[in-house]
Scaffold this active site. Sequence first.
Site, short mmCIF file in Angstrom:
data_model
loop_
_atom_site.label_atom_id
_atom_site.label_comp_id
_atom_site.label_asym_id
_atom_site.label_seq_id
_atom_site.Cartn_x
_atom_site.Cartn_y
_atom_site.Cartn_z
CB SER A 146 95.05 17.36 28.53
OG SER A 146 94.42 18.40 27.82
CE1 TYR A 159 94.00 19.41 33.59
CE2 TYR A 159 94.28 19.71 31.22
CZ TYR A 159 93.78 18.99 32.29
OH TYR A 159 93.07 17.84 32.06
#
Length: 254
Positions: A146, A159
């Site tokens: 990400s 995350y």
Amino acid sequence: MSTQNKIALITGGSRGLGKNSAIALAKKGIDVVLTYNTNKEEADKVVSEIESLGRKAFALQLNTSDTKNFDDFINKVTAHLKEKTGSPNFDFLINNAGIGLYQPFEDVTEEQMDEIYNIHYKGVFFLTQKALPFLNTGGGIVNISSGLTRITMPGSSVYGSLKAAVETLTRYLAKELGPRKIRVNVVAPGAIETDFGGGRVKDNKELNAQIAGFTALGRVGLPDDIGGVVAFLCSDESYWINGQKIEVSGGQAL
């Protein structure tokens, strides 16, 4: 699945980036085994779309947070491939499956941490380990990370940190699997309009406009922006790319 075609196994291939990547792989002439967690109907639609492109596809259920079922899953994959091609082996593994977590640091619970850890790190680690004996020499692994490992946005501490762990793992894998000529790379999407994380980027117009505003190309990403990059990393043209992170974000927060 004929013997000459390369084969990719992609987790979370029923929707979003996984679906787009699976179709892009098929357009590159690669047969696809894809997993879904709960939505068999959507997975079957992806299989049909891949078959309409003249490639072979097969969908299997897998909860990537549940490592105790990995042996059974790999057995099903390899049995299917052996029946269809004469060999249990495949060429590419794309660790794509995942869920989002948007929670301020001070509010994160241990249960939330465990869930994200199991899916985004532990599951990736041990599924890769279980798949390795069946990954062809000269094949490749693509881990989906990400842009949140580089761009910090409040609420993504868990995350983003666990995706950063996957990026470090990727470099170790590239080094350790080098003798088998297996390349290992990361694709790190920026913010994308999908159903991921409850459709947060897609449906929140204010957030969408905010991200578009600090993106050099002036918009938020779409699934079509990502799949072709994943497929490229599973092609001969990308053979000399190894141990690398490619951020695919249109130039966010440059």
